[in-house]
Design a protein around this motif. Structure first.
Motif, short mmCIF file in Angstrom:
data_model
loop_
_atom_site.label_atom_id
_atom_site.label_comp_id
_atom_site.label_asym_id
_atom_site.label_seq_id
_atom_site.Cartn_x
_atom_site.Cartn_y
_atom_site.Cartn_z
N ARG A 27 0.84 -1.20 0.00
CA ARG A 27 0.00 0.00 0.00
C ARG A 27 0.88 1.25 0.00
O ARG A 27 1.87 1.32 0.72
N GLU A 28 0.48 2.23 -0.80
CA GLU A 28 1.10 3.55 -0.80
C GLU A 28 -0.02 4.57 -0.89
O GLU A 28 -0.91 4.45 -1.72
N ASP A 29 0.04 5.57 -0.02
CA ASP A 29 -0.93 6.66 -0.07
C ASP A 29 -0.38 7.74 -1.00
O ASP A 29 0.81 8.06 -0.96
N LEU B 179 -5.90 1.66 -7.85
CA LEU B 179 -5.96 2.99 -7.25
C LEU B 179 -7.37 3.18 -6.72
O LEU B 179 -8.34 3.14 -7.48
N PHE B 180 -7.47 3.33 -5.39
CA PHE B 180 -8.77 3.53 -4.73
C PHE B 180 -8.94 5.02 -4.48
O PHE B 180 -8.14 5.63 -3.77
N GLY B 181 -9.99 5.61 -5.05
CA GLY B 181 -10.31 7.01 -4.85
C GLY B 181 -11.58 7.14 -4.03
O GLY B 181 -12.03 6.18 -3.40
N ILE C 211 -5.41 5.80 -2.69
CA ILE C 211 -4.60 4.71 -2.12
C ILE C 211 -4.22 3.74 -3.24
O ILE C 211 -5.07 3.20 -3.94
N TYR C 212 -2.91 3.56 -3.40
CA TYR C 212 -2.38 2.61 -4.38
C TYR C 212 -2.11 1.28 -3.68
O TYR C 212 -1.47 1.25 -2.64
N ILE C 213 -2.59 0.19 -4.28
CA ILE C 213 -2.28 -1.16 -3.81
C ILE C 213 -1.64 -1.88 -5.00
O ILE C 213 -2.26 -2.04 -6.05
N TYR D 182 6.77 -0.89 -10.80
CA TYR D 182 5.43 -1.26 -10.33
C TYR D 182 4.75 -2.19 -11.32
O TYR D 182 4.72 -1.92 -12.52
N GLY D 183 4.17 -3.26 -10.80
CA GLY D 183 3.36 -4.16 -11.59
C GLY D 183 1.90 -3.77 -11.49
O GLY D 183 1.55 -2.60 -11.35
N MET D 184 1.02 -4.77 -11.53
CA MET D 184 -0.41 -4.53 -11.47
C MET D 184 -0.73 -3.68 -10.25
O MET D 184 -0.28 -3.97 -9.15
#
Length: 190
Positions: free
Chosen positions: A139-141, A168-170, A146-148, A163-165
């Motif tokens: 996870r990266e904010d 992005l949670f908005g 939020i990027y997973i 970075y692979g697959m």
């Protein structure tokens, strides 16, 4: 597929990314787009999430409208078409979204591109993120959300940053691409 062909295709796709990233403005949605697909969800609780556009009822995405017009043109020029899939993260089904696999389906190959977008409730976002993190994703904010991202050692391919697959949670939505860099090609805003 030979390494030379794979390298050439990768170069073309990177060129598409570069050209698409340089565009001045995102294309306006085509008013002749297909009618929205019916939703399979039923819920007793209202879902409140702000819509990024002022339209009364946003249409559901389509594979040829979800990504930029230039990307669709580049893919079709290569002879690529898309296959629609159900968008699922762990045990969370995104019934208001779509997963699209772009590739040349006339030949056997593992080379293609993946894009997806869906509306998502805060509860489903939490469940989906927890599912991914429990499988070793990271996870990266960021300012966008939020990027997973999958562990690069298990990735089919990575972007220049490694970075692979990546999901992005908005705020009320989630999108996915086969690399984090590929997320910029998804124009859909709901």
């Amino acid at each position: 597929m030979t390494p030379r062909i794979a390298s050439a295709l990768s170069g073309i796709l990177l060129g598409v990314v570069a050209l698409t990233g340089c565009s001045v403005a995102a294309p306006e949605p085509d008013s002749a787009s297909p009618a929205p697909r019916p939703s399979a969800t039923t819920s007793a609780e209202p879902v409140t999430s702000p819509s990024p556009s002022p339209s009364a009822s946003p249409a559901l995405p389509t594979c040829d409208a979800m990504i930029s017009e230039g990307t669709v043109e580049a893919f079709t020029d290569l002879g690529w078409t898309f296959e629609e899939k159900e968008f699922v993260i762990g045990d969370v089904t995104m019934s208001e979204g779509l997963l699209c696999f772009w590739a040349d389906y006339s030949v056997a190959s593992d080379h293609g591109q993946l894009y997806g977008w869906s509306e998502i409730t805060p509860e489903d976002a939490t469940r989906a993120q927890s599912s991914l993190l429990s499988q070793g994703w990271t996870r990266e904010d960021g300012p966008e959300g939020i990027y997973i991202t999958e562990d690069p050692q298990f990735s089919m391919g990575t972007d220049e940053a490694g970075y692979g697959m990546t999901y992005l949670f908005g705020d009320g939505w989630v999108k996915v691409a086969d690399t984090r860099e590929g997320l910029i090609l998804i124009d859909w805003a709901g």
